[in-house]
Design an enzyme around this catalytic site. Structure first.
Site, short mmCIF file in Angstrom:
data_model
loop_
_atom_site.label_atom_id
_atom_site.label_comp_id
_atom_site.label_asym_id
_atom_site.label_seq_id
_atom_site.Cartn_x
_atom_site.Cartn_y
_atom_site.Cartn_z
N ARG A 148 -72.14 16.69 48.96
CA ARG A 148 -72.34 18.18 49.84
C ARG A 148 -72.64 17.70 51.17
NH1 ARG A 148 -78.46 18.75 49.94
NH2 ARG A 148 -78.70 17.61 47.99
N LYS A 156 -76.00 13.73 29.33
CA LYS A 156 -77.25 14.12 28.73
C LYS A 156 -78.31 14.53 29.80
CE LYS A 156 -80.35 11.23 26.96
NZ LYS A 156 -81.19 10.48 27.97
N ASP A 159 -73.03 9.72 25.23
CA ASP A 159 -74.32 9.16 24.82
C ASP A 159 -73.82 7.76 25.02
OD1 ASP A 159 -76.26 7.49 23.44
OD2 ASP A 159 -76.59 9.48 22.52
N HIS A 160 -74.66 7.15 26.07
CA HIS A 160 -74.09 5.78 26.24
C HIS A 160 -74.44 4.87 25.56
CE1 HIS A 160 -78.06 5.11 27.93
NE2 HIS A 160 -77.93 3.84 28.22
N LYS A 215 -72.19 0.84 23.64
CA LYS A 215 -72.68 -0.39 23.76
C LYS A 215 -72.01 -1.43 22.57
CE LYS A 215 -77.39 0.60 25.30
NZ LYS A 215 -77.66 0.11 26.75
N GLU A 226 -88.76 -0.26 25.53
CA GLU A 226 -88.54 -0.38 27.00
C GLU A 226 -89.67 -0.93 27.68
OE1 GLU A 226 -85.44 2.71 28.80
OE2 GLU A 226 -86.97 3.76 27.79
N ASP A 231 -85.64 12.77 25.05
CA ASP A 231 -85.09 11.85 25.92
C ASP A 231 -84.22 10.43 25.23
OD1 ASP A 231 -84.16 10.55 28.42
OD2 ASP A 231 -85.82 9.13 28.35
N HIS A 283 -80.11 8.72 21.42
CA HIS A 283 -79.78 7.51 21.32
C HIS A 283 -80.04 6.87 19.88
CE1 HIS A 283 -78.72 7.77 25.44
NE2 HIS A 283 -80.15 7.36 25.83
N LYS A 319 -88.84 -5.43 26.45
CA LYS A 319 -87.52 -4.59 26.22
C LYS A 319 -86.77 -5.09 25.07
CE LYS A 319 -83.15 -3.57 28.56
NZ LYS A 319 -82.98 -2.01 28.72
C1 BG6 Z 1 -81.49 7.13 29.24
C2 BG6 Z 1 -82.98 7.78 29.09
O1 BG6 Z 1 -80.77 7.96 28.40
O2 BG6 Z 1 -81.55 5.92 28.50
C3 BG6 Z 1 -84.00 6.54 29.82
O3 BG6 Z 1 -82.74 8.94 29.99
C4 BG6 Z 1 -83.71 5.07 29.34
O4 BG6 Z 1 -85.13 7.08 30.12
C5 BG6 Z 1 -82.45 4.93 29.14
O5 BG6 Z 1 -84.50 4.28 30.22
C6 BG6 Z 1 -82.30 3.55 28.63
O6 BG6 Z 1 -81.03 2.99 28.48
P1 BG6 Z 1 -80.64 1.39 28.27
O7 BG6 Z 1 -79.12 1.46 28.26
O8 BG6 Z 1 -81.18 0.84 29.74
O9 BG6 Z 1 -81.30 1.14 26.90
#
Ligand code: BG6
Length: 493
Positions: free
Chosen positions: A46, A152, A181-182, A186, A220, A239, A244, A349
């Site tokens: 913007r 999301k 949904d990333h 993976k 994490e 979240d 996930h 992690k």
């Molecule tokens: C996201 C969440 O979808 O995934 C975050 O909103 C989280 O809170 C993240 O940290 C984790 O993704 P990755 O790929 O780092 O495991």
């Protein structure tokens, strides 16, 4: 497969996601020769800006966040010339009309009507406005050429997800909507599918006759960082678990698909979600545990409690940790517990799936008390491997047993870096392959799976928050979830 000429439009191009994930993904796809021969990325924002300045900004970000840095001026020139900045107001019709002209110009330059891929990297509250204007100004009229990718959170409960789906389908057909949904992008998550269905030795054992329990952990180290305001409305259940972790569960538990068609694979996943036994409100405390971190230490560094984070309520009732015990009411999985857990500010992690097989019926080996049951560990990240654990005879004159293991390490099988999740998913969206994206019914069903827990947790104050030390494995109650069944959480090695 050749990718058709495409115009990529990013709403929210100056945001965090674009700089950390989207531009690095496009750039890496470009380096791999996977971008369409003719493409144009239109970065929508913007504020006043010009394309030259925006390109410099992207270059700096690539050097910080991309797995491949910008090390050739020539390549950078080629890529960046196809990125333009476009000043755009999300809530002004005129802006969309200007965009329409721009799209037409590009089509003319390309000599064909290019595909259009709209990336909604915007706050959920803008989705309806943007999609209504896209409809009104007819920016995405061709179901087989025009697509939207949407991030999301997809709604905040089942009702809002249904509402959002209805709203989107006023403008787009379901096959135009790519809900991301990333985790599904993976490498290690996709490999669960290959591992199960591409080998004949695991699938026969993949059921309640041989499997004792399944665990899915996504731990994490990070806290909520700059996202306190967002997280105060979210929490670990919404979240992470709703999307996930349930998606990983679907990959582990689904039936063998009859084909690789998107519809077939997505159908099989929805079947899993439908089979998950809904937890009754009065049983939530029995099957689900929530936690919130106190201050603590991670890798020698002191970190503050969740309630002390920026934009977080001093008496927040939001969970930063969740653990749940689920059962699936179907033939394959009867009575096999699925333990899911995720948390922020945990010891390290580590995301992994642990599949514990049944113990041998009787242990007749003399002097071997610690007979371990077989276990398969799928390490998703940052460690990427698959480990199969079994008992062996310790070499020597007497019969003494010791655990052994076979490891498949991703580092051994390829010299190239694995693509990032977003690269895989964006390429699929460019190609028009929705398999790894969430269909509307998948999202709605996943909300249904967590609904009762969500209800109880939102309406009942957690009496013991904060209840785990940052840098630990979560609250004690999460251990109890397993010990009451005679189990414990198992490590990733
Ligand atoms: C996201 C969440 O979808 O995934 C975050 O909103 C989280 O809170 C993240 O940290 C984790 O993704 P990755 O790929 O780092 O495991």
């Amino acid at each position: 497969k050749n990718v058709s000429p495409t115009i990529l439009l990013i709403f929210g191009a100056t945001g965090d996601l674009a700089k950390r994930k989207l531009f690095p993904a496009f750039y890496n796809l470009f380096l791999e020769g996977r971008m369409p021969k003719q493409f144009q990325i239109i970065a929508l924002g913007r504020r006043d800006n010009d394309s030259e300045k925006f390109r410099d900004y992207i270059k700096d970000n690539l050097n910080e966040f991309s797995r491949n840095k910008v090390d050739s001026d020539e390549v950078w020139e080629k890529f960046s010339q196809q990125v333009t900045y476009f000043k755009h107001q999300l809530d002004e019709e005129e802006s969309y009309k200007d965009l329409e002209k721009e799209l037409k110009n590009i089509d003319e330059k390309f000599g064909v009507r290019a595909n259009r891929l709209f990336y909604f990297s915007i706050a959920p509250s803008f989705i309806s406005t943007v999609s209504e204007y896209i409809k009104k100004t007819e920016l995405a009229p061709n179901a087989d050429q025009d697509r939207i990718i949407i991030e999301k959170p997809f709604g905040h409960d089942k009702a809002s997800a249904i509402e959002l789906n209805e709203l989107l389908t006023k403008t787009f057909k379901e096959e135009q909507i790519y809900r991301i949904d990333h985790y599904l992008g993976k490498e290690t998550v996709q490999n669960i599918f290959t591992f199960r269905f591409g080998n004949s030795i695991f699938e026969p054992l993949w059921n309640h006759n041989f499997i004792e329990k399944v665990e899915i952990t996504v731990a994490e180290e990070v806290g909520v960082e700059e996202r306190g305001a967002f997280y105060e409305k979210t929490g670990a259940l919404k979240d992470m678990i709703q999307n996930h972790l349930l998606q990983i569960l679907c990959m582990v538990a689904m039936e063998n698909p009859n084909s690789f068609e998107a519809k077939e694979i997505r159908d099989k996943k929805v079947d899993v979600l439908r089979a998950i036994r809904r937890i009754k409100p009065e049983d939530v405390s029995k099957y689900a545990v929530r936690g919130q971190y106190k201050e603590g230490e991670i890798r020698g560094k002191e970190v503050v409690a969740y309630r002390e984070e920026k934009d977080v309520d001093k008496e927040s009732n939001i969970e930063t940790f969740a653990a749940i015990e689920y059962y699936l009411d179907n033939e394959r999985w009867q009575n096999v517990p699925f333990y899911l857990r995720t948390g922020k500010r945990m010891k390290e992690k580590q995301s992994y799936v642990s599949i514990l097989f049944k113990s041998i019926p009787s242990n007749n080996f003399p002097g071997t008390e610690n007979m371990l049951a077989n276990r398969l560990i799928i390490n998703i990240q940052p460690t990427m491997d698959i480990r199969l654990q079994f008992m062996t005879k310790k070499p020597g004159l007497s019969m003494v047993l010791k655990p052994g293991e076979m490891v498949f390490d991703y580092n051994d099988c390829s010299s190239a870096d694995s693509p990032e999740a977003y690269e895989t998913l964006l390429l699929d969206a460019l190609l028009g392959d929705p398999t790894l994206f969430m269909r509307s019914d998948q999202v709605e069903e996943a909300w249904d799976v967590v609904a009762s827990i969500q209800d109880v947790w939102e309406n009942e104050t957690a009496p013991d928050f904060p209840n785990y030390v940052a840098g630990s494995l979560g609250p004690e109650a999460s251990d109890l979830l397993q010990t009451k069944q005679g189990y414990k959480w198992l490590p990733n090695t």
